[in-house]
Design an enzyme around this catalytic site. Structure first.
Site, PDB file in Angstrom:
ATOM      1  N   SER A  42       0.787  -1.370   0.087  1.00 21.63           N
ATOM      2  CA  SER A  42      -0.119  -0.012   0.090  1.00 21.63           C
ATOM      3  C   SER A  42       0.842   1.280   0.087  1.00 21.63           C
ATOM      4  CB  SER A  42      -0.960   0.049   1.009  1.00 21.63           C
ATOM      5  OG  SER A  42      -0.192  -0.049   2.489  1.00 21.63           O
ATOM      6  N   ASP A  91      -1.994   9.030   7.340  1.00 24.74           N
ATOM      7  CA  ASP A  91      -2.951   8.278   8.054  1.00 24.74           C
ATOM      8  C   ASP A  91      -2.314   7.469   9.104  1.00 24.74           C
ATOM      9  OD1 ASP A  91      -1.958   6.095   6.584  1.00 24.74           O
ATOM     10  OD2 ASP A  91      -3.851   5.647   5.241  1.00 24.74           O
ATOM     11  N   HIS A 107       0.552   5.412   6.499  1.00 30.06           N
ATOM     12  CA  HIS A 107       1.544   5.715   5.325  1.00 30.06           C
ATOM     13  C   HIS A 107       1.737   7.250   5.597  1.00 30.06           C
ATOM     14  CE1 HIS A 107      -1.671   2.650   4.251  1.00 30.06           C
ATOM     15  NE2 HIS A 107      -0.750   1.925   3.718  1.00 30.06           N
TER      16      HIS A 107
END
Length: 386
Positions: free
Chosen positions: A64, A350, A353
């Site tokens: 991600s 967040d 990340h």
């Protein structure tokens, strides 16, 4: 800080909450909502020392941190194709787990390439400049990320690359021209984070009871070596391999304690992996003729920012710009949540990340940094090799 591994299970319901939130059309119940402001993206990167034209394409494999939309259309709880993700990206949410650009977006720009399309969206001649196969929740091990249901593990990402090769062969003038193009292209690989966060540290996985930290790192890097060798056997010669950052300092982990300190237990857990990856890179350079593997020291890059945040205009190091609960890391960024307005001052976007600001700082360090950031050479030097 005493770190409680069982509390990491919060990561799964957090993402489950996102999905349920989307399915039932609920917006704004969890936070006070103000009218979101879309800002035009800042200049991507300073290209004064980029775009040398040596690299025909960039192929990206990872999770991600660098996924740019491959999970959008699969049955997965690991998605970021909703606002406020992409609030600073021209066009809005794309599936990037960031407010804007990822680290590989910045690297592509520095190489003079366009933003690399997700494999799920790449069409026509786009594949000639590269493809991004990264998938949120993916790991080196196929079972990693199973709590999120759908994801594309590294082995499957490699299969997708092999499919791309078949497509490119019909577009680039035949097998010989394709082989030359692939050998001059860059392969960016950033795997391993989920093998800890969404495998070893998850209480519903047996891994922690089967392996100690060193044994697990040995298992991962043995598999990693085989996977990178497979990419080499498919024609790859120039490889950029990213190490793991200090994962004990991300908001999701900070939120598990009450003292606001990083979990040194988690930081120490991942150290053997980074050590093993460095040794692996040295061995691959020696054993695979014509190859050049370089290592990006992500932990050092982030430590440099944390050590002197004012130098980079960063003021907030310990909480997400978008998220809920302690350190804004107990529940990750929810649909239509109002993020912080001063995103360029945050280290984290967040619970997991970095912000676009930090991603682009790391892109520059990877591209033109010294040996503490990238070794034995940096990406600019790697790109220029014949």
């Amino acid at each position: 800080m005493a770190f409680h591994f069982r509390r990491l299970i919060c990561c799964f319901p957090a993402l489950l909450a996102v999905v349920l939130h989307l399915m039932h059309g609920i917006s704004g119940q969890f936070v006070g909502v103000e009218e979101p402001i879309f800002a035009p993206p800042p200049p991507l990167v300073d290209l004064d020392y980029g775009g040398d034209g040596h690299v025909p394409a960039l192929f990206v494999f990872g999770d991600s941190l660098i996924d740019d939309g491959n999970n959008n259309n699969i049955a997965s709880f690991a998605k970021a194709n909703y606002f406020p993700y992409g609030i600073d990206f021209n066009g809005g949410p794309t599936g990037r787990f960031c407010n804007g650009l990822t680290m590989v977006d910045g690297i592509a720009q520095l190489l003079g390439l366009p933003l690399i399309p997700a494999n799920s969206e790449a069409t026509g001649d786009q594949v000639l400049r590269g493809v991004n196969y990264a998938s949120a929740a993916a790991g080196i091990l196929p079972e990693t990320g199973g709590n999120f249901v759908g994801r594309i593990p590294f082995d499957e990402q490699i299969k997708n690359f092999e499919t791309t090769l078949n497509q490119v062969a019909t577009k680039s003038g035949g097998a010989v021209a394709m082989a030359d193009s692939v050998s001059q292209s860059l392969f960016f690989v950033g795997m391993g984070s989920n093998d800890y966060l969404n495998n070893y540290l998850m209480p519903n996985f047996p891994t922690r009871n089967q392996y100690n930290a060193q044994q697990y790192a040995d298992l991962l890097v043995q598999r990693y070596t085989d996977q990178l060798t497979r990419l080499y056997n498919n024609g790859g010669r120039k490889f950029v391999v990213a190490g793991l950052g200090r994962m004990g300092c991300i908001p999701s982990i900070l939120a598990q304690g009450t003292d606001g300190k990083c979990s040194e237990e988690v930081n120490q857990l991942v150290l053997p992996f980074n050590t093993n990856v460095k040794t692996m890179i040295s061995n691959l350079n020696q054993n695979l003729p014509g190859s050049k593997f370089i290592y990006l020291d992500i932990a050092h890059m982030l430590e440099d920012i944390v050590a002197s945040p004012a130098t980079y205009g960063i003021t907030t190091l310990d909480k997400g710009c978008c998220g809920i609960g302690r350190n804004r890391g107990q529940i990750t960024c929810l649909p239509f949540e109002t993020p912080c307005p001063n995103r360029d001052q945050y280290l984290f976007w967040d619970a997991f990340h970095p912000t676009e600001k930090v991603n682009l700082i790391m892109a520059k360090k990877a591209y033109a940094g010294d040996r503490t950031d990238a070794f034995p050479i940096n990406i600019r030097e790697l790109a220029s090799l014949n």
